[in-house]
Design a protein around this motif. Sequence first.
Motif, mmCIF file in Angstrom:
data_model
loop_
_atom_site.group_PDB
_atom_site.id
_atom_site.type_symbol
_atom_site.label_atom_id
_atom_site.label_comp_id
_atom_site.label_asym_id
_atom_site.label_seq_id
_atom_site.Cartn_x
_atom_site.Cartn_y
_atom_site.Cartn_z
ATOM 1 N N MET A 1 0.857 -1.204 0.000
ATOM 2 C CA MET A 1 0.000 0.000 0.000
ATOM 3 C C MET A 1 0.881 1.237 0.000
ATOM 4 O O MET A 1 1.815 1.338 0.786
ATOM 5 C CB MET A 1 -0.920 -0.004 1.218
ATOM 6 N N LYS A 2 0.537 2.190 -0.922
ATOM 7 C CA LYS A 2 1.306 3.428 -0.999
ATOM 8 C C LYS A 2 0.812 4.431 0.044
ATOM 9 O O LYS A 2 -0.278 4.280 0.613
ATOM 10 C CB LYS A 2 1.215 4.025 -2.399
ATOM 11 N N LEU B 1 -2.226 9.717 -2.128
ATOM 12 C CA LEU B 1 -2.710 10.025 -3.481
ATOM 13 C C LEU B 1 -3.525 11.310 -3.431
ATOM 14 O O LEU B 1 -4.406 11.464 -2.579
ATOM 15 C CB LEU B 1 -3.586 8.887 -4.018
ATOM 16 N N ILE C 1 -4.565 3.547 -10.300
ATOM 17 C CA ILE C 1 -4.677 3.504 -8.841
ATOM 18 C C ILE C 1 -4.472 2.080 -8.334
ATOM 19 O O ILE C 1 -3.749 1.842 -7.359
ATOM 20 C CB ILE C 1 -6.055 4.051 -8.401
ATOM 21 N N GLU C 2 -5.085 1.122 -8.993
ATOM 22 C CA GLU C 2 -5.016 -0.268 -8.530
ATOM 23 C C GLU C 2 -3.618 -0.870 -8.679
ATOM 24 O O GLU C 2 -3.250 -1.778 -7.932
ATOM 25 C CB GLU C 2 -6.045 -1.103 -9.288
ATOM 26 N N GLU D 1 -1.050 1.079 -8.236
ATOM 27 C CA GLU D 1 -0.276 2.001 -7.389
ATOM 28 C C GLU D 1 0.846 2.677 -8.179
ATOM 29 O O GLU D 1 1.919 2.963 -7.662
ATOM 30 C CB GLU D 1 0.290 1.247 -6.170
ATOM 31 N N ARG D 2 0.521 2.988 -9.447
ATOM 32 C CA ARG D 2 1.529 3.591 -10.325
ATOM 33 C C ARG D 2 1.728 5.065 -10.041
ATOM 34 O O ARG D 2 2.783 5.622 -10.311
ATOM 35 C CB ARG D 2 1.126 3.395 -11.795
ATOM 36 N N ASP E 1 1.015 9.013 -7.894
ATOM 37 C CA ASP E 1 0.853 9.743 -6.637
ATOM 38 C C ASP E 1 -0.059 10.965 -6.812
ATOM 39 O O ASP E 1 -0.421 11.610 -5.822
ATOM 40 C CB ASP E 1 2.211 10.234 -6.119
ATOM 41 N N HIS F 1 -5.668 1.176 -1.781
ATOM 42 C CA HIS F 1 -4.265 1.120 -2.201
ATOM 43 C C HIS F 1 -3.411 2.260 -1.645
ATOM 44 O O HIS F 1 -2.195 2.254 -1.830
ATOM 45 C CB HIS F 1 -4.188 1.127 -3.729
ATOM 46 N N TYR F 2 -4.033 3.253 -0.964
ATOM 47 C CA TYR F 2 -3.291 4.392 -0.431
ATOM 48 C C TYR F 2 -3.757 4.663 1.005
ATOM 49 O O TYR F 2 -4.956 4.625 1.295
ATOM 50 C CB TYR F 2 -3.506 5.648 -1.287
#
Length: 397
Positions: free
Chosen positions: A1-2, A5, A175-176, A178-179, A181, A225-226
């Motif tokens: 998980m980043k 975003l 987003i999915e 996590e490419r 920001d 993911h964030y």
Amino acid sequence: MKQRLDLFIMIDACGWEIIKDRPHFLQTLAPHRRKLESVFGYSSTCVPSILSGRWPDEHHNWCYFIHDPENSPFRSLRWLRWLPKALTSRRIVRRHLTKMVKSALGFKGYFDLYNIPFHLIHLFDFTEKKSPLQPRGMNRGPNIFDLLVEKGTPYFVTDPGLSEPINRDRLIADIETERIDFAFQYWAGLDGLLHQVGNQSPQIDSKLAEYEAWITQTMEAARKHYREVNLHVFSDHGMANCDHHLDLKSQIDALGLRIGADYNAVYDSTMARFWFFSIEARDKITAALKKVPEGRIMPEEELRRLRAHFENGRFGELIFLVKEGVLIVPSHMGERPIRAMHGYHPHDPQSYATLFSSSPHIPADITHIPHIHRLMEKSLDKTESTTTGLSPGALAA
């Protein structure tokens, strides 16, 4: 998980007057809403102002067509004047011609031939040859994408050549994986709908409900993911119903002056812009415009206050602006009336834009649409600080 975003979603023409009586729109996702003053001009002005944080007299992305025969890229199109007007005035024909001309000339930004007469098209240049949605896409100065590239921040930006649902799905895919920001999503469908049906149509609620569902879907993916997701939804202007039509071109044509020899003009939907090649033309046209009750000549001092005065008269030596609700028709934007339009004075009620945010901490000085750039810039500082483990204050020091 980043870690973080930042989502910036622009809904074209979602003006304050349209949403002020719709309190449930984005109430859960972005409950903090604010009225913003727009800039003087059309989307050709508003979008670059948002993306750069600067005003028209700074970035020089104002109106599309200008008088400039020496630099006109359209000289080779003059042969089209021999085609029947019944054919070339049809919107579907113009759309096909626009695609071919854009490709041939290598234009990267928004382009439309609109209703510029082909026997006069060699007198004009087009000012958006680059795309403001790309790095180095402004006529003058940088935009947010230049800053993203400089900072090495991975980002998503709408592709105007693709449909709204495809751009929605592309963002969610980014987003999915996590490419990214940072994201700048631009939906123009409401603008097109309002032009057709006006600002009181029940179809508006259906379109807004569709957008809210898309934003909800996007946010659900982002939260998986964030750790931190910040959402800002905003517009560039509103939309006014056009209940009065003004045939300004016929009034100017009746003066007996010659286009190209005495003067030139662009008749936009809400303003007319003139260049003069003789004192007689200036005097006659100025006197005629002063008698038109549906609008007024914009004084230089007022254009300066609105940050839309250009010393060299590049976009017009005289600007005539109509009252809100008046549509210049026929114009160089179209032969036939449309139900609603924007591009009126920024202080007219339907011109005001909107900002919705998931954050309650929007600074009080975010009052005009160019200020949205400050929010984008600030988000990059925060992203950088979370990545490096430093506080924004430490970075600034």
